[in-house]
Design an enzyme around this catalytic site. Structure first.
Site, PDB file in Angstrom:
ATOM      1  CG  HIS A  35      -1.865  -1.109   1.334  1.00  0.00           C
ATOM      2  ND1 HIS A  35      -1.790  -2.075   2.323  1.00  0.00           N
ATOM      3  CD2 HIS A  35      -2.932  -1.447   0.570  1.00  0.00           C
ATOM      4  CE1 HIS A  35      -2.777  -2.940   2.167  1.00  0.00           C
ATOM      5  NE2 HIS A  35      -3.480  -2.596   1.112  1.00  0.00           N
ATOM      6  CD  GLN A  59     -13.614  -6.420  -1.536  1.00  0.00           C
ATOM      7  OE1 GLN A  59     -13.777  -5.274  -1.954  1.00  0.00           O
ATOM      8  NE2 GLN A  59     -12.419  -6.987  -1.486  1.00  0.00           N
ATOM      9  CD  GLN A 156      -9.179  -4.650  -6.714  1.00  0.00           C
ATOM     10  OE1 GLN A 156      -9.874  -5.034  -5.779  1.00  0.00           O
ATOM     11  NE2 GLN A 156      -8.032  -4.019  -6.526  1.00  0.00           N
TER      12      GLN A 156
END
Length: 542
Positions: A35, A59, A156
């Site tokens: 991240h 999700q 994704q």
């Protein structure tokens, strides 16, 4: 940094940025180096950085880990603040209209069916519908010019790119390289679930992908050959419970019989009860997917001008020479990041003492350093010490105890501990613009630091300083006892085999015996400014 929980507050903040470039980094929190690499890239390319932290219930399937997914708000807050994030948007499910109690009674975004035939989608029905719904909601709320996603979640990424293109959303989706540990394991919040033994097993995912990649590099573009090579490697790790191993087109996600231009070799497997995913892009332009050390986020794309790199300041010296106080003050004055490396070693020492780990057990100490998540946050003023958390627990005051002080140099001399912590220190400081202090910053951690300073002081002076610190904490320790402790620590630090305490050949020595803290600070600031005048890097705005 603003920590916002409501849509109204987010919209109000974003409205103030009209005319500026805004970047969005969507996350589910429990932040790690992967991240942080996205955040660094965003800050390089955008005027303002928004990080969303939302564990999206839409999700997760009925039997998945939404309830126990790692959450660490305090640690995430510290990491984002240290990384220079402007806004963290951390809503609850109700604020996002995603309350699990309401079930399916909401508007959904449905990805194209063609992107749901392979990889994770067949094994996680509804997952990408939930991802797409919340991501597009975030894009609508923030309206960023750029949004940053990791290549590790390749399906994704492909779905979001397709939706943005089809719906003509004016946001550039920026793919960022997967960040890996030294053994190739991709950084993931779910890695926290792994035991020490499972952590070793998990590295088998990357080894399998790498075997397939090497087979392709050797000249066989066929899916049959690439997948067979990867499966052969998996046979060496029978503990991995394979869910899928597939070769697909990176954009369409359709199976490939052979790699003509680009291919995506992807894997999902269970390690114990933990499901992990990973992939490698097979592309002539990609280059080696993992150099010898950890691979961080890719540099900005061509045509983007990155801010000039600001120099690193490495401050070394013995215990009690005033390194921490001076380094904090210098960092505050020059608007640089302050990294207290000593606090990291103190944290591992404190944890070892708390858990009863023998301080002569190098293997256990190394394992402790490797598995502990450390979060550091600079104090709000130059006089406030670095705050530090270990696995989410703040231990800022605990690590300053006399017992930790007595044993920290012993723990710091363990090669495995140093290796683990130095890896993290290099990760934090690699982009420059930081002040680091310790005992081997200029000689080992950052031997190429642009400015190296070695602070010295007599044993008597250092003992008096330490005594004043302890008195401020309500602890009374005789001066002679402190002198003996400092002399003993000096011997250990200077005689250890790994990175002994010594000035770098090009370090500037400053004797602090008869100097105030502000005088030492002024000297280092002057040296830094002289360096900038000679080299001409980024202008200082102070």
């Amino acid at each position: 940094m603003h920590w916002l929980r409501t849509v109204a507050a987010l919209r109000e903040q974003v409205a103030d940025w009209r005319g500026s470039t805004v970047g969005l980094v969507p996350t589910m929190g429990s932040l790690h180096e992967g991240h942080l690499s996205l955040i660094r890239r965003c800050r390089q390319e955008c005027d303002h950085t928004v990080v969303s932290i939302f564990v999206n219930p839409l999700q997760f399937g009925p039997n998945e880990d939404w309830d126990r997914y790692p959450r660490d708000e305090e640690g995430d807050r510290a990491l984002c603040e240290a990384a220079g994030v402007d806004v963290v948007f951390a809503p609850d499910p109700q604020e996002m209209g995603a309350d699990p109690a309401t079930g399916s009674d909401r508007t959904w975004v449905m990805p194209p069916e063609s992107l749901l035939q392979t990889l994770c989608a067949p094994h996680r029905p509804g997952h990408f519908r939930g991802v797409a719904t919340i991501v597009l909601q975030l894009l609508n709320l923030v309206q960023p010019q750029r949004a940053y996603f990791g290549q590790k979640d390749a399906q994704q990424l492909a779905i979001i790119q397709r939706l943005v293109r089809d719906l003509q959303i004016p946001t550039t989706i920026v793919p960022c390289s997967t960040v890996r540990e030294a053994d190739g394991l991709a950084c993931s919040s779910r890695n926290r679930y792994l035991s020490a033994a499972e952590r070793q097993v998990a590295a088998g995912l990357y080894r399998a992908l790498r075997r397939g990649y090497d087979h392709w590099q050797a000249g066989d573009p066929s899916a049959e050959g690439i997948l067979a090579a990867a499966r052969a490697e998996l046979e060496h790790t029978p503990e991995l419970q394979l869910q899928y191993l597939e070769l697909v087109d990176p954009q369409t996600l359709q199976p490939l019989p052979r790699v003509e231009d680009k291919g995506l070799l992807a894997i999902a497997a269970y390690v114990g009860q933990t499901r992990l995913i990973d992939n490698l892009l097979l592309s002539p332009e990609q280059g080696d997917p993992l150099p010898e050390r950890v691979q961080h986020a890719a540099p900005p794309s061509s045509g983007t001008t990155s801010p000039p790199r600001r120099p690193l300041i490495a401050i070394d010296g013995p215990a009690g020479a005033g390194k921490s106080t001076v380094a904090r003050a210098v960092a505050a004055q020059l608007q640089l990041l302050y990294l207290d490396t000593g606090a990291m070693y103190r944290a591992i020492t404190w944890l070892a003492l708390q858990r009863g780990i023998p301080l002569d057990d190098a293997e256990q100490l190394t394992q402790l350093a490797a598995q502990t998540q450390l979060t550091l946050q600079s104090g709000t003023s130059s006089t406030e010490p670095t705050r530090i958390w270990a696995d989410g627990e703040e231990i800022t005051q605990a690590i300053r105890s006399p017992e930790v002080t007595r044993w920290v140099s012993h723990v710091a001399a363990v090669p495995g501990v140093r290796q683990e912590l130095v890896k993290r220190q290099r990760s934090i400081g690699r982009d420059g613009g930081a002040v680091l202090e310790g005992r081997d910053i200029g000689t080992h951690v950052f031997p190429d630091a642009e400015l190296k300073v070695f602070l010295t002081a007599s044993v008597g002076e250092r003992a008096q300083r330490r005594q004043h610190q302890l008195q401020a904490q309500g602890q009374m320790v005789p001066l002679e006892e402190l002198k003996a402790q400092i002399e003993q620590r000096d011997r250990r630090d200077s005689e250890r085999l790994i990175s002994p305490l010594r000035p770098a050949p090009d370090a500037i020595l400053i004797d602090t015996d008869h100097l105030s803290q502000s005088e030492v600070q002024d000297k280092i600031v002057m040296l830094y400014r002289q360096l900038l005048e000679r080299s001409g890097p980024a202008r200082l705005d102070q």
